[in-house]
Design an enzyme around this catalytic site. Structure first.
Site, PDB file in Angstrom:
ATOM      1  N   CYS A 142     106.041  74.008 -48.435  1.00 10.90           N
ATOM      2  CA  CYS A 142     106.096  72.567 -48.152  1.00 10.90           C
ATOM      3  C   CYS A 142     107.495  72.154 -47.684  1.00 10.90           C
ATOM      4  O   CYS A 142     107.930  72.574 -46.624  1.00 10.90           O
ATOM      5  CB  CYS A 142     105.620  71.767 -49.364  1.00 10.90           C
ATOM      6  SG  CYS A 142     105.118  70.079 -48.908  1.00 10.90           S
ATOM      7  N   SER A 193     100.298  67.712 -49.145  1.00  8.82           N
ATOM      8  CA  SER A 193     100.765  66.502 -49.817  1.00  8.82           C
ATOM      9  C   SER A 193     102.198  66.245 -49.355  1.00  8.82           C
ATOM     10  O   SER A 193     103.147  66.762 -49.927  1.00  8.82           O
ATOM     11  CB  SER A 193     100.715  66.677 -51.346  1.00  8.82           C
ATOM     12  OG  SER A 193     101.206  65.530 -51.998  1.00  8.82           O
ATOM     13  N   HIS A 236     100.417  73.087 -49.742  1.00 12.56           N
ATOM     14  CA  HIS A 236     100.566  73.476 -51.151  1.00 12.56           C
ATOM     15  C   HIS A 236      99.376  74.324 -51.573  1.00 12.56           C
ATOM     16  O   HIS A 236      98.583  73.933 -52.438  1.00 12.56           O
ATOM     17  CB  HIS A 236     100.664  72.237 -52.040  1.00 12.56           C
ATOM     18  CG  HIS A 236     102.024  71.634 -52.095  1.00 12.56           C
ATOM     19  ND1 HIS A 236     103.096  72.247 -52.710  1.00 12.56           N
ATOM     20  CD2 HIS A 236     102.490  70.458 -51.582  1.00 12.56           C
ATOM     21  CE1 HIS A 236     104.168  71.480 -52.609  1.00 12.56           C
ATOM     22  NE2 HIS A 236     103.835  70.399 -51.923  1.00 12.56           N
ATOM     23  N   GLU A 238      99.350  76.699 -53.403  1.00 14.57           N
ATOM     24  CA  GLU A 238      99.479  77.101 -54.809  1.00 14.57           C
ATOM     25  C   GLU A 238      98.936  76.042 -55.776  1.00 14.57           C
ATOM     26  O   GLU A 238      98.792  76.318 -56.975  1.00 14.57           O
ATOM     27  CB  GLU A 238     100.947  77.382 -55.136  1.00 14.57           C
ATOM     28  CG  GLU A 238     101.797  76.162 -55.463  1.00 14.57           C
ATOM     29  CD  GLU A 238     102.228  75.346 -54.256  1.00 14.57           C
ATOM     30  OE1 GLU A 238     102.990  74.371 -54.434  1.00 14.57           O
ATOM     31  OE2 GLU A 238     101.811  75.672 -53.122  1.00 14.57           O
TER      32      GLU A 238
END
Length: 309
Positions: A142, A193, A236, A238
């Site tokens: 990110c 995000s 993201h 993860e």
């Protein structure tokens, strides 16, 4: 094979309940193997949550992995206790003399600031410069990916009209198959995000970079340097299933009046529990990175010289 983390790390209990194979230092030291050394520069405000997410993905490999955490010395995190940092984290001054097989640089909630105005930017650029000769391969996530694109390749970010939040379909580039995307579906889901983006055109024009996966809605997701030392993930992948929901509720509580994350809540109802629809792709991507770009490329024994200038 196991992942070696400190016995007292809070994430351990959760990971053990998920039947993830963990190992303590005492047992790891008795193993007659060369484990991978992975350094995680954790810039996320909720550090314990990020620890859990990353350790889970690093564990899904036949390789033994020793993990160390690092935080910035030039910025004091407000969302984690000093005791947690002092017990489980190191600073750059404590690790710069070492070599690492792999490193992860996480995202950070500073993307609306120009890079040079981030309080720890000078420290981060020193770390990224050091990584060129002291780390086999670095994975950037990110804002960490945007920082790497800016520092290493001169590609700046740009502001988006609204926050990009949701789970978006991506497609892999099939012109030149690479090991990092081996086994990924032609189209797959990944969360984003962020308030800023990077240009597909700028990436494609850069002779040092290859765009590996992108989305018509979310833009580039997966970028790799042609020397395979730097891998950038703008989303993201993860994240856990509920992370975007937690961020949405946080913003509602703050009075920000956020838009619903796109393609996330079932029936677009925030009262419905979201599903984890990108888990397998995340595990596979991290496993490919560890195997093909860390384990198979790192020397069995590092030389004793390093570059900290």
């Amino acid at each position: 094979m196991p992942i070696n983390i400190p016995k007292e790390l809070p994430a351990r209990d959760i990971l053990e309940r998920e039947n993830i194979f963990l190992m303590e230092d005492e047992r790891a030291n008795t193993q007659d193997i060369r484990p991978l050394k992975i350094l995680i520069l954790n810039l996320m405000p909720e550090k314990e949550k990020a620890e859990r997410q990353l350790l889970r993905l690093l564990s899904n490999s036949p390789l033994q992995v020793n993990v160390e955490f690092m935080h910035t010395a030039s910025y004091e995190s407000k969302n984690v206790s000093k005791s947690h940092l002092s017990q489980f984290y190191k600073t750059f001054s404590e690790v710069h003399h070492q070599r690492y097989d792999g490193m992860i640089i996480t995202g950070a909630p500073v993307e609306t600031l120009p890079f040079e105005e981030v309080s720890y930017w000078n420290e981060l650029t020193s770390i990224m410069k050091w990584s060129k000769s002291n780390v086999t391969s670095t994975l950037h996530i990110c804002w960490g990916a945007q920082a790497a694109l800016y520092y290493h390749y001169g590609i700046d970010k740009f502001a988006l009209p609204d926050k990009l939040s949701g789970v978006f379909p991506h497609f892999t580039q099939d012109a030149q198959p690479v090991k990092l995307t081996r086994g990924l579906d032609d189209t797959f889901l990944a969360p984003h995000s962020r308030y800023t983006g990077v240009s597909v055109e700028a990436i494609e024009k850069n002779e040092h970079l290859t765009l590996l996966a992108e989305s018509n809605q979310a833009g580039p997701l997966l970028i790799m340097s042609n020397d395979e030392k730097n891998i950038m993930i703008t989303g993201h992948i993860e994240y856990e299933a509920t992370t975007l929901a937690e961020e949405y509720q946080r913003d509602v509580t703050r009075g920000i009046n956020p838009n619903l994350p796109i393609n996330y809540f079932p029936n677009n109802n925030p009262n419905n529990k979201p599903l984890h629809r990108w888990r397998s792709q995340a595990y596979l991507l991290f496993s490919n990175w560890l195997n093909y770009y860390v384990y198979q490329e790192t020397p069995f024994e590092w030389s004793t010289t390093n570059d900290t200038n």
